[in-house]
Design a protein around this motif. Structure first.
Motif, mmCIF file in Angstrom:
data_model
loop_
_atom_site.group_PDB
_atom_site.id
_atom_site.type_symbol
_atom_site.label_atom_id
_atom_site.label_comp_id
_atom_site.label_asym_id
_atom_site.label_seq_id
_atom_site.Cartn_x
_atom_site.Cartn_y
_atom_site.Cartn_z
ATOM 1 N N ALA A 19 150.704 62.262 5.459
ATOM 2 C CA ALA A 19 150.969 63.105 6.633
ATOM 3 C C ALA A 19 150.559 64.548 6.330
ATOM 4 C CB ALA A 19 152.434 63.016 7.031
ATOM 5 N N PRO A 20 149.305 64.772 5.982
ATOM 6 C CA PRO A 20 148.894 66.102 5.525
ATOM 7 C C PRO A 20 148.954 67.170 6.613
ATOM 8 C CG PRO A 20 146.973 64.703 5.817
ATOM 9 C CD PRO A 20 148.187 63.832 6.027
ATOM 10 N N LEU A 21 149.236 68.384 6.165
ATOM 11 C CA LEU A 21 149.206 69.538 7.054
ATOM 12 C C LEU A 21 147.771 70.038 7.188
ATOM 13 C CD1 LEU A 21 152.351 71.327 5.650
ATOM 14 C CD2 LEU A 21 152.176 69.897 7.690
ATOM 15 N N ALA A 22 146.958 69.755 6.184
ATOM 16 C CA ALA A 22 145.529 70.078 6.203
ATOM 17 C C ALA A 22 144.811 69.015 5.381
ATOM 18 C CB ALA A 22 145.273 71.460 5.622
ATOM 19 N N LEU A 23 143.641 68.623 5.844
ATOM 20 C CA LEU A 23 142.858 67.615 5.144
ATOM 21 C C LEU A 23 141.385 67.844 5.425
ATOM 22 C CD1 LEU A 23 142.545 64.997 3.492
ATOM 23 C CD2 LEU A 23 142.917 63.732 5.624
ATOM 24 N N GLU A 24 140.614 67.933 4.353
ATOM 25 C CA GLU A 24 139.161 68.056 4.473
ATOM 26 C C GLU A 24 138.534 66.982 3.599
ATOM 27 O OE1 GLU A 24 135.626 71.376 4.001
ATOM 28 O OE2 GLU A 24 137.575 71.775 3.113
ATOM 29 N N HIS A 44 129.943 59.785 -3.053
ATOM 30 C CA HIS A 44 130.557 60.905 -3.762
ATOM 31 C C HIS A 44 131.256 61.786 -2.724
ATOM 32 C CE1 HIS A 44 127.576 59.538 -6.635
ATOM 33 N NE2 HIS A 44 128.104 60.313 -7.558
ATOM 34 N N PHE A 45 132.544 62.061 -2.948
ATOM 35 C CA PHE A 45 133.329 62.791 -1.961
ATOM 36 C C PHE A 45 134.169 63.887 -2.597
ATOM 37 C CE2 PHE A 45 132.508 58.569 -0.411
ATOM 38 C CZ PHE A 45 132.093 58.787 0.891
ATOM 39 N N ASN A 46 134.449 64.913 -1.789
ATOM 40 C CA ASN A 46 135.394 65.966 -2.141
ATOM 41 C C ASN A 46 136.519 65.915 -1.119
ATOM 42 O OD1 ASN A 46 134.194 67.511 -4.363
ATOM 43 N ND2 ASN A 46 132.538 67.827 -2.908
ATOM 44 N N VAL A 66 146.727 59.902 -4.740
ATOM 45 C CA VAL A 66 145.564 59.866 -3.848
ATOM 46 C C VAL A 66 144.745 58.604 -4.123
ATOM 47 C CG1 VAL A 66 143.360 60.985 -3.270
ATOM 48 C CG2 VAL A 66 145.467 62.342 -3.426
ATOM 49 N N TYR A 67 144.484 58.315 -5.405
ATOM 50 C CA TYR A 67 143.736 57.101 -5.755
ATOM 51 C C TYR A 67 144.451 55.862 -5.222
ATOM 52 C CZ TYR A 67 141.091 59.917 -9.139
ATOM 53 O OH TYR A 67 140.305 60.850 -9.748
ATOM 54 N N ALA A 68 145.772 55.817 -5.385
ATOM 55 C CA ALA A 68 146.540 54.659 -4.909
ATOM 56 C C ALA A 68 146.444 54.533 -3.389
ATOM 57 C CB ALA A 68 148.000 54.778 -5.348
ATOM 58 N N HIS A 79 132.369 56.193 -5.391
ATOM 59 C CA HIS A 79 131.960 56.243 -6.801
ATOM 60 C C HIS A 79 132.618 57.431 -7.500
ATOM 61 C CE1 HIS A 79 129.645 56.232 -10.463
ATOM 62 N NE2 HIS A 79 129.334 57.503 -10.245
ATOM 63 N N ALA A 80 132.621 58.587 -6.836
ATOM 64 C CA ALA A 80 133.191 59.799 -7.415
ATOM 65 C C ALA A 80 134.018 60.520 -6.366
ATOM 66 C CB ALA A 80 132.078 60.706 -7.923
ATOM 67 N N LEU A 81 135.154 61.070 -6.831
ATOM 68 C CA LEU A 81 136.063 61.742 -5.914
ATOM 69 C C LEU A 81 136.622 62.985 -6.589
ATOM 70 C CD1 LEU A 81 137.620 61.599 -3.201
ATOM 71 C CD2 LEU A 81 139.398 60.347 -4.435
ATOM 72 N N ALA A 82 136.342 64.134 -6.017
ATOM 73 C CA ALA A 82 136.931 65.394 -6.477
ATOM 74 C C ALA A 82 138.111 65.691 -5.568
ATOM 75 C CB ALA A 82 135.911 66.517 -6.417
ATOM 76 N N ILE A 83 139.258 66.022 -6.168
ATOM 77 C CA ILE A 83 140.504 66.174 -5.402
ATOM 78 C C ILE A 83 141.124 67.543 -5.667
ATOM 79 C CG2 ILE A 83 142.826 65.282 -5.018
ATOM 80 C CD1 ILE A 83 141.802 62.605 -6.252
#
Length: 92
Positions: A19-24, A44-46, A66-68, A79-83
């Motif tokens: 339930a994020p207040l902000a999400l990009e 590949h995502f940020n 986040v991964y879960a 493949h790749a995720l920057a968090i």
């Protein structure tokens, strides 16, 4: 799932879990064309997410959460995720 559908699927999974207040969600797959990890077709995502649910969690615990939340997407489409995961207080 098609590459065009991935950002929306990531967004939906994270919205349901946090339930994020902000999400990009930014798809940076085009910047990794030809990269060994891109050969299997995954992206590949940020992700930058602000949620009260991160309160009291260490950075590592936030990343694991986040991964879960992304579940199978981590093995089939990502493949790749920057968090960057922050609480509202940290986000200012």
């Amino acid at each position: 799932m098609s590459p065009a559908e991935r950002p929306a699927a990531i967004r939906a999974a994270l919205e349901a879990a946090f339930a994020p207040l902000a999400l990009e969600v930014v798809d940076d797959s085009h910047r990794h064309a030809g990269h060994a990890g891109a050969r299997d077709g995954r992206g590949h995502f940020n992700v930058a997410i602000v949620s009260r649910r991160f309160a009291g969690m260490s950075p590592l615990a936030r990343h694991r959460a986040v991964y879960a939340a992304l579940g199978e997407l981590m093995t089939t489409d990502i493949h790749a995720l920057a968090i960057v995961a922050r609480t509202p207080e940290e986000a200012g």
